[in-house]
Motif scaffolding. Structure first.
Motif, short mmCIF file in Angstrom:
data_model
loop_
_atom_site.label_atom_id
_atom_site.label_comp_id
_atom_site.label_asym_id
_atom_site.label_seq_id
_atom_site.Cartn_x
_atom_site.Cartn_y
_atom_site.Cartn_z
N LYS A 160 0.70 -1.06 0.49
CA LYS A 160 0.06 0.41 -0.13
C LYS A 160 1.04 1.60 0.28
CE LYS A 160 -4.00 -1.77 2.43
NZ LYS A 160 -4.89 -2.23 3.61
N VAL A 161 1.69 1.57 0.76
CA VAL A 161 2.74 2.54 1.15
C VAL A 161 3.35 2.72 -0.72
CG1 VAL A 161 5.36 3.22 1.74
CG2 VAL A 161 3.73 2.26 3.31
N THR A 162 3.65 1.24 -1.55
CA THR A 162 4.64 1.41 -2.38
C THR A 162 3.28 2.31 -3.63
OG1 THR A 162 5.96 -0.38 -2.31
CG2 THR A 162 5.47 0.18 -4.26
N LEU A 163 2.05 2.03 -3.06
CA LEU A 163 0.80 2.58 -4.18
C LEU A 163 1.01 3.58 -3.88
CD1 LEU A 163 -1.41 2.36 -6.16
CD2 LEU A 163 -2.70 1.25 -4.34
N VAL A 164 0.91 4.30 -2.94
CA VAL A 164 0.85 5.84 -1.68
C VAL A 164 1.95 6.26 -2.98
CG1 VAL A 164 0.62 7.40 -0.02
CG2 VAL A 164 -0.67 4.76 0.03
N GLU A 165 3.11 6.13 -2.67
CA GLU A 165 4.29 6.78 -3.35
C GLU A 165 3.84 6.76 -4.67
OE1 GLU A 165 8.11 4.55 -2.49
OE2 GLU A 165 7.48 5.11 0.54
N ARG A 166 4.19 5.94 -5.30
CA ARG A 166 3.97 6.38 -6.87
C ARG A 166 2.67 6.78 -6.79
NH1 ARG A 166 3.76 0.37 -6.62
NH2 ARG A 166 2.09 0.29 -7.54
N GLN A 167 1.41 7.19 -6.38
CA GLN A 167 0.09 8.71 -6.69
C GLN A 167 0.88 9.98 -5.80
OE1 GLN A 167 -2.99 6.06 -4.28
NE2 GLN A 167 -3.15 5.93 -6.58
N ILE A 168 1.67 9.67 -4.61
CA ILE A 168 1.39 10.61 -3.99
C ILE A 168 3.39 11.93 -4.64
CG2 ILE A 168 3.27 10.21 -2.12
CD1 ILE A 168 1.43 11.92 -0.03
N GLU B 214 13.06 26.80 -4.75
CA GLU B 214 14.01 26.02 -5.49
C GLU B 214 14.98 24.75 -4.76
OE1 GLU B 214 14.93 25.88 -8.81
OE2 GLU B 214 13.34 27.54 -8.95
N GLY B 215 14.28 25.25 -3.18
CA GLY B 215 14.72 23.91 -2.72
C GLY B 215 14.14 22.91 -2.60
N LEU B 216 12.92 23.02 -2.91
CA LEU B 216 11.59 21.48 -2.82
C LEU B 216 11.72 21.14 -4.23
CD1 LEU B 216 8.59 24.11 -1.47
CD2 LEU B 216 9.88 21.39 -0.70
N LYS B 217 11.85 21.40 -5.08
CA LYS B 217 12.80 21.28 -6.13
C LYS B 217 13.53 19.46 -6.42
CE LYS B 217 9.90 24.89 -9.54
NZ LYS B 217 10.47 25.26 -10.82
N ALA B 218 14.73 20.51 -5.70
CA ALA B 218 16.16 19.92 -5.31
C ALA B 218 15.69 18.55 -4.56
CB ALA B 218 17.22 20.79 -5.13
N LEU B 219 14.30 18.52 -3.67
CA LEU B 219 14.33 17.95 -2.36
C LEU B 219 14.08 16.78 -3.17
CD1 LEU B 219 14.66 17.17 0.18
CD2 LEU B 219 11.70 18.69 0.76
N VAL C 182 9.49 9.54 1.24
CA VAL C 182 8.08 10.41 0.71
C VAL C 182 7.89 11.19 2.13
CG1 VAL C 182 6.68 9.97 -0.53
CG2 VAL C 182 8.24 8.61 -0.78
N ALA C 183 7.34 10.38 2.81
CA ALA C 183 6.93 11.28 3.63
C ALA C 183 7.90 12.49 4.27
CB ALA C 183 6.91 10.49 5.58
N GLU C 184 9.40 13.06 4.00
CA GLU C 184 9.81 13.61 4.90
C GLU C 184 9.56 15.14 3.51
OE1 GLU C 184 12.61 17.07 6.85
OE2 GLU C 184 11.51 14.77 7.16
N LYS C 185 9.58 14.49 2.29
CA LYS C 185 9.54 15.70 1.35
C LYS C 185 8.27 16.11 0.98
CE LYS C 185 12.45 12.41 -1.58
NZ LYS C 185 12.50 11.82 -2.96
N TYR C 186 6.70 14.82 1.75
CA TYR C 186 5.99 15.66 1.68
C TYR C 186 5.74 16.99 2.70
CZ TYR C 186 0.65 15.83 2.18
OH TYR C 186 -1.07 15.85 2.63
#
Length: 254
Positions: A101-109, A140-145, A153-157
């Motif tokens: 489920k996490v893998t599916l969520v990552e692909r969607q998020i 720009e920092g978000l794009k690099a992240l 993915v959780a930290e990026k979100y």
């Protein structure tokens, strides 16, 4: 006195007494004594053998009982391990399901976060031009992240949501900061997103951003006291109070 000699003497005395009565000869007495002694010795040897066998049986019985007790304990332990293994299998199945489920969520998020970052980027470009460098660097920092594989993915979100929260907070706060405008150092005053003003450090030049025209316009000198009061309040140099600020007239939605 040795047991064998004692036994022989006792038998000899008994047979002699009997021999006297019956008139037996000395040879018969010796023969009878020898046979008696032999039978006694044989009986003693048999008893010792029986005692030895009995001790062996008792030792084997104690060992058997110990083994049976240990086996019973092992059975209980194995049953407990079986229960733990069953529980672990269920937990493992749940973890595998969660991973899927996490893998599916990552692909969607991930595409969603990219769209959110683009939205922030576009909003900063068309918004009131305050803290433009700071806000642009955040985007720009978000794009690099998003391109980093060592960040979850959780930290990026979380970082994306922090950027959204920062933009939301700008709309309900008052702030004064120093910057440059057309090569001149000025003090800016931002009141939410409804008004962005500035004054030169000497206080002789005042201006306001016209959101409709997308350009800076000069303010009349009468606004200087109001602008100064707003700057002091924003810097917490004065108590909060009502201030008048120039606001662009609302436009009809198209």
């Amino acid at each position: 006195m040795p047991m064998q000699l004692r036994t022989r003497n006792i038998l000899a005395a008994a047979i002699l007494s009997a021999g006297v009565v019956l008139g037996a000869t000395a040879a018969d007495v010796n023969t009878a004594i020898d046979k008696g002694v032999s039978r006694v010795n044989s009986a003693q040897a048999s008893q010792q053998k029986i005692d030895s066998i009995d001790n062996s049986i008792r030792a084997a019985e104690r060992e058997y009982r110990g083994v049976v007790k240990e086996v019973d304990g092992l059975k209980v332990y194995v049953e407990q391990l079986d229960k733990q293994l069953a529980a672990q299998d269920n937990e493992l199945a749940g973890i595998e399901d969660s991973i899927e489920k996490v893998t599916l969520v990552e692909r969607q998020i991930t595409p969603l976060m990219l769209r959110m970052i683009d939205s922030i980027d576009q909003f900063v470009k068309v918004d009131v031009p305050f803290l433009v460098d700071e806000r642009s660097k955040r985007v720009e920092g978000l794009k690099a992240l998003m391109g980093r594989s060592d960040v979850t993915v959780a930290e990026k979100y979380r970082k994306v949501m922090e950027a959204y929260q920062a933009e939301i907070d700008y709309g309900r706060t008052i702030e004064s900061y120093r910057g440059t405008l057309d090569g001149r150092e000025v003090d800016f005053l931002r009141v939410g997103r409804i008004s962005l003003m500035y004054q030169s450090l000497d206080g002789n030049v005042l201006g306001v951003w016209n959101s409709a025209a997308k350009q800076w316009e000069m303010l009349e000198p009468a606004m200087k006291s109001k602008l100064m009061a707003g700057i002091r309040i924003a810097r917490e140099q004065a108590a909060p109070d009502l201030i008048k600020v120039p606001v662009a007239a609302p436009q009809e939605a198209k």
